[in-house]
Motif scaffolding. Structure first.
Motif, PDB file in Angstrom:
ATOM      1  N   PHE A 352       0.778  -1.483  -0.016  1.00  0.00           N
ATOM      2  CA  PHE A 352      -0.079   0.083   0.109  1.00  0.00           C
ATOM      3  C   PHE A 352       0.711   1.187   0.063  1.00  0.00           C
ATOM      4  CE2 PHE A 352      -2.520  -3.467   1.752  1.00  0.00           C
ATOM      5  CZ  PHE A 352      -3.771  -3.040   1.464  1.00  0.00           C
ATOM      6  N   VAL A 353       0.176   2.212  -0.460  1.00  0.00           N
ATOM      7  CA  VAL A 353       0.834   3.820  -0.365  1.00  0.00           C
ATOM      8  C   VAL A 353      -0.454   4.663   0.274  1.00  0.00           C
ATOM      9  CG1 VAL A 353       2.516   3.435  -2.122  1.00  0.00           C
ATOM     10  CG2 VAL A 353       0.053   4.196  -2.535  1.00  0.00           C
ATOM     11  N   GLU A 354       0.013   5.413   1.016  1.00  0.00           N
ATOM     12  CA  GLU A 354      -0.674   6.493   1.638  1.00  0.00           C
ATOM     13  C   GLU A 354      -0.348   7.916   0.798  1.00  0.00           C
ATOM     14  OE1 GLU A 354      -2.080   6.701   5.953  1.00  0.00           O
ATOM     15  OE2 GLU A 354      -0.743   8.411   5.472  1.00  0.00           O
ATOM     16  N   ILE A 355      -1.386   8.609   0.514  1.00  0.00           N
ATOM     17  CA  ILE A 355      -1.134   9.940  -0.304  1.00  0.00           C
ATOM     18  C   ILE A 355      -1.919  11.032   0.519  1.00  0.00           C
ATOM     19  CG2 ILE A 355      -1.436  11.132  -2.446  1.00  0.00           C
ATOM     20  CD1 ILE A 355      -1.587   8.055  -3.737  1.00  0.00           C
ATOM     21  N   GLU A 356      -0.915  12.107   0.658  1.00  0.00           N
ATOM     22  CA  GLU A 356      -1.808  13.268   1.157  1.00  0.00           C
ATOM     23  C   GLU A 356      -1.958  14.149   0.245  1.00  0.00           C
ATOM     24  OE1 GLU A 356      -2.549  13.749   4.430  1.00  0.00           O
ATOM     25  OE2 GLU A 356      -1.471  11.856   4.842  1.00  0.00           O
ATOM     26  N   GLN A 357      -3.222  14.870   0.134  1.00  0.00           N
ATOM     27  CA  GLN A 357      -3.855  15.582  -1.052  1.00  0.00           C
ATOM     28  C   GLN A 357      -4.318  16.887  -0.575  1.00  0.00           C
ATOM     29  OE1 GLN A 357      -6.599  12.345  -2.167  1.00  0.00           O
ATOM     30  NE2 GLN A 357      -6.215  13.268  -4.331  1.00  0.00           N
ATOM     31  N   ARG A 358      -4.162  17.982  -1.370  1.00  0.00           N
ATOM     32  CA  ARG A 358      -4.386  19.378  -1.125  1.00  0.00           C
ATOM     33  C   ARG A 358      -5.056  19.974  -2.659  1.00  0.00           C
ATOM     34  NH1 ARG A 358      -3.015  23.458   2.947  1.00  0.00           N
ATOM     35  NH2 ARG A 358      -3.220  25.407   2.137  1.00  0.00           N
ATOM     36  N   ALA A 359      -6.084  20.689  -2.263  1.00  0.00           N
ATOM     37  CA  ALA A 359      -6.804  21.346  -3.292  1.00  0.00           C
ATOM     38  C   ALA A 359      -6.784  22.753  -2.909  1.00  0.00           C
ATOM     39  CB  ALA A 359      -8.216  20.742  -3.755  1.00  0.00           C
ATOM     40  N   GLU A 360      -6.096  23.479  -4.103  1.00  0.00           N
ATOM     41  CA  GLU A 360      -6.263  25.098  -3.610  1.00  0.00           C
ATOM     42  C   GLU A 360      -7.113  25.611  -4.921  1.00  0.00           C
ATOM     43  OE1 GLU A 360      -2.685  26.600  -2.928  1.00  0.00           O
ATOM     44  OE2 GLU A 360      -2.431  25.789  -0.960  1.00  0.00           O
ATOM     45  N   THR A 361      -7.493  26.908  -4.609  1.00  0.00           N
ATOM     46  CA  THR A 361      -8.093  27.846  -5.703  1.00  0.00           C
ATOM     47  C   THR A 361      -6.863  28.498  -6.431  1.00  0.00           C
ATOM     48  OG1 THR A 361      -8.238  29.768  -4.333  1.00  0.00           O
ATOM     49  CG2 THR A 361     -10.119  28.316  -4.374  1.00  0.00           C
ATOM     50  N   HIS A 362      -7.346  29.184  -7.310  1.00  0.00           N
ATOM     51  CA  HIS A 362      -6.309  29.845  -8.150  1.00  0.00           C
ATOM     52  C   HIS A 362      -5.905  31.212  -7.425  1.00  0.00           C
ATOM     53  CE1 HIS A 362      -9.982  31.966  -9.277  1.00  0.00           C
ATOM     54  NE2 HIS A 362      -9.378  32.958  -9.816  1.00  0.00           N
ATOM     55  N   ARG A 363      -6.511  31.505  -6.304  1.00  0.00           N
ATOM     56  CA  ARG A 363      -5.927  32.711  -5.529  1.00  0.00           C
ATOM     57  C   ARG A 363      -5.320  32.026  -4.281  1.00  0.00           C
ATOM     58  NH1 ARG A 363     -11.169  33.564  -6.570  1.00  0.00           N
ATOM     59  NH2 ARG A 363     -12.135  32.416  -4.758  1.00  0.00           N
ATOM     60  N   GLY A 364      -4.891  30.810  -4.161  1.00  0.00           N
ATOM     61  CA  GLY A 364      -4.089  30.022  -3.383  1.00  0.00           C
ATOM     62  C   GLY A 364      -4.909  29.553  -1.998  1.00  0.00           C
ATOM     63  N   GLU A 365      -6.350  29.890  -1.860  1.00  0.00           N
ATOM     64  CA  GLU A 365      -7.179  29.474  -0.870  1.00  0.00           C
ATOM     65  C   GLU A 365      -7.501  27.781  -0.701  1.00  0.00           C
ATOM     66  OE1 GLU A 365      -9.738  33.415  -1.717  1.00  0.00           O
ATOM     67  OE2 GLU A 365     -10.117  31.406  -2.970  1.00  0.00           O
ATOM     68  N   MET A 366      -7.256  27.484   0.552  1.00  0.00           N
ATOM     69  CA  MET A 366      -7.388  25.986   0.539  1.00  0.00           C
ATOM     70  C   MET A 366      -8.813  25.685   0.390  1.00  0.00           C
ATOM     71  SD  MET A 366      -7.168  23.675   4.009  1.00  0.00           S
ATOM     72  CE  MET A 366      -5.427  23.898   4.349  1.00  0.00           C
ATOM     73  N   SER A 367      -9.187  24.990  -0.558  1.00  0.00           N
ATOM     74  CA  SER A 367     -10.497  24.235  -1.054  1.00  0.00           C
ATOM     75  C   SER A 367     -10.810  22.936  -0.564  1.00  0.00           C
ATOM     76  CB  SER A 367     -10.463  24.231  -2.533  1.00  0.00           C
ATOM     77  OG  SER A 367     -11.652  23.352  -3.084  1.00  0.00           O
ATOM     78  N   ALA A 368      -9.871  22.113  -0.252  1.00  0.00           N
ATOM     79  CA  ALA A 368     -10.154  20.865   0.266  1.00  0.00           C
ATOM     80  C   ALA A 368      -8.795  20.086   0.443  1.00  0.00           C
ATOM     81  CB  ALA A 368     -10.869  19.892  -0.687  1.00  0.00           C
ATOM     82  N   ILE A 369      -8.925  19.165   1.430  1.00  0.00           N
ATOM     83  CA  ILE A 369      -7.671  18.448   1.967  1.00  0.00           C
ATOM     84  C   ILE A 369      -8.226  16.911   1.838  1.00  0.00           C
ATOM     85  CG2 ILE A 369      -6.485  20.164   3.250  1.00  0.00           C
ATOM     86  CD1 ILE A 369      -7.337  18.961   5.795  1.00  0.00           C
ATOM     87  N   GLY A 370      -7.244  16.029   1.662  1.00  0.00           N
ATOM     88  CA  GLY A 370      -7.600  14.829   1.601  1.00  0.00           C
ATOM     89  C   GLY A 370      -6.542  13.706   1.932  1.00  0.00           C
ATOM     90  N   THR A 371      -6.586  12.502   2.510  1.00  0.00           N
ATOM     91  CA  THR A 371      -5.857  11.572   2.518  1.00  0.00           C
ATOM     92  C   THR A 371      -6.326  10.239   1.864  1.00  0.00           C
ATOM     93  OG1 THR A 371      -5.013  12.423   4.648  1.00  0.00           O
ATOM     94  CG2 THR A 371      -4.536  10.099   4.295  1.00  0.00           C
ATOM     95  N   ALA A 372      -5.439   9.592   1.052  1.00  0.00           N
ATOM     96  CA  ALA A 372      -5.775   8.237   0.368  1.00  0.00           C
ATOM     97  C   ALA A 372      -4.936   7.149   0.786  1.00  0.00           C
ATOM     98  CB  ALA A 372      -6.116   8.488  -1.192  1.00  0.00           C
TER      99      ALA A 372
END
Length: 380
Positions: A352-372
């Motif tokens: 298995f692998v664990e992956i940290e995710q981060r989604a940001e807007t084009h203005r650099g604002e945090m939109s969502a975070i995730g771990t898979a």
């Protein structure tokens, strides 16, 4: 002496009586749940959902391609299960007339869902947690647990998903989260868009080329994925594949509002319409305290899983995804999703692998975070 501004009340509010009623439902199996958009993972249902999030992976969409994989048929993308349960997608009970915003999910998948599988669900309210928020002050996180079974009784997946119940009036009149963007229009130049569109032009679907566990190192970055620019057309495109919560027409719309009067909120014609129109009615979206018409929460969660399935390829299997929605993405926003491998591990003879995710807007604002967490094939 300071003047205290009184909030104009236009919508029902959270009450102690309503909260007490909700608490009595915790742990009780939900009977007679609302009919889902999809009972079966049909070829068209899978493709429509995939296209609703902008995913053209041939494993979900091309029967001839999928027939040559280890599955032997089209597979449902992991997030397709959002379309098989209204509960996991944000349909919540209690607190009639109070706003509900879908805000996150903790998914676990145990088996793939194949073409023509029939899905049955069981659900119950798991918890009710109070929070203080910048968006609307006092809010309540309403958490549901849903189990998914196929026609053979196999437990294919489970999920804890949640909505936040908020006072619309508080969010509109006193919420501070979106002070800097309310009423604004952030125009993007064509030159900038063309530069960003290279992410679409170069998007890689790993497909039939295995990504072996031995070839992955902790710290490896996943390719950046783009979503957007957000448009109302795109929000409706997702609803076409997902089904929406309250999108009904004519007699069926009347039956919904007649059975649940708290859902009916008058539009500018005085006609009672559903609260889900925050996703296409800009004026109403501002009434509930958001910057404007915005994307769906399950849609953004599906973008994060899309990011993973593109990277792991046909021979990988996504086993877990935890997603938290951190802000509304209104019409005009562009989203960038990044990820990196945070851990490699073995369990039960599997890799298995664990992956940290981060989604940001084009203005650099945090939109969502995730771990898979995903299982990868091994050279061994």
């Amino acid at each position: 002496m300071a003047t205290v501004l009184k909030t104009e009340q236009r919508f029902p509010k959270i009450t102690e009586e309503g909260l007490e009623d909700l608490r009595k439902r915790i742990g009780v199996k939900i009977e007679n749940t609302v009919e889902p958009w999809n009972y079966e993972a049909t070829r068209d249902g899978i493709r429509h959902y995939a296209h609703g999030i902008g995913d053209d992976n041939p494993l979900w969409c091309d029967p001839d391609y999928a027939a040559k994989t280890k599955y032997g048929s089209i597979v449902a993308l992991p997030s397709f299960l959002f379309s098989t349960s209204r509960i996991v997608s944000g349909y919540c009970g209690g607190l009639p007339g109070v706003h509900a915003m879908w805000a996150g999910a903790n998914w676990s998948w145990h088996k793939p869902v194949l073409r023509n599988d029939v899905i049955r669900t069981e659900a119950y309210l798991k918890d009710l947690v109070e929070h203080q928020t910048r968006f609307a002050g006092r809010a309540f996180q309403q958490i549901y647990h849903v189990d998914f079974y196929n026609q053979n009784g196999d437990h294919v997946a489970e999920c804890d998903s949640y909505v936040f119940r908020t006072d619309r009036d508080e969010a509109r009149e006193r919420g501070t989260k979106y002070e800097s963007v309310k009423g604004g229009t952030d125009r993007i130049s064509q030159e900038q868009l063309e530069e960003w569109f290279d992410l679409y032009r170069n998007e890689e679907i790993r497909g039939s080329t295995p990504r072996f566990w031995e070839d992955v190192s902790e710290g490896d970055a996943l390719p950046r994925m783009m979503k957007g620019p957000m448009t109302v057309t795109g929000f409706i495109g997702y609803a076409q594949g997902w089904g929406g919560l309250y999108i009904r027409t004519n007699k069926l719309h009347f039956q919904l509002i007649d059975a649940h009067p708290g859902l009916g909120i008058p539009n500018h014609f005085g006609i009672r319409d559903v609260p889900e129109r925050v996703h296409w009615d800009d004026a109403f979206a501002r009434e509930v305290g958001t910057p404007g018409a915005y994307d769906y929460g399950p849609e953004r969660c599906s973008w994060l899983t899309h990011h993973i399935t593109n990277w792991i390829g046909d021979d990988g299997f996504l086993t877990k995804s935890d997603c938290q929605i951190r802000r509304h993405n209104p019409d005009g926003d562009v989203i960038f999703i990044d990820g990196k491998v945070s851990r490699k591990f073995e369990e039960g003879g599997k890799k298995f692998v664990e992956i940290e995710q981060r989604a940001e807007t084009h203005r650099g604002e945090m939109s969502a975070i995730g771990t898979a967490v995903a299982e990868l094939p091994s050279k061994g």
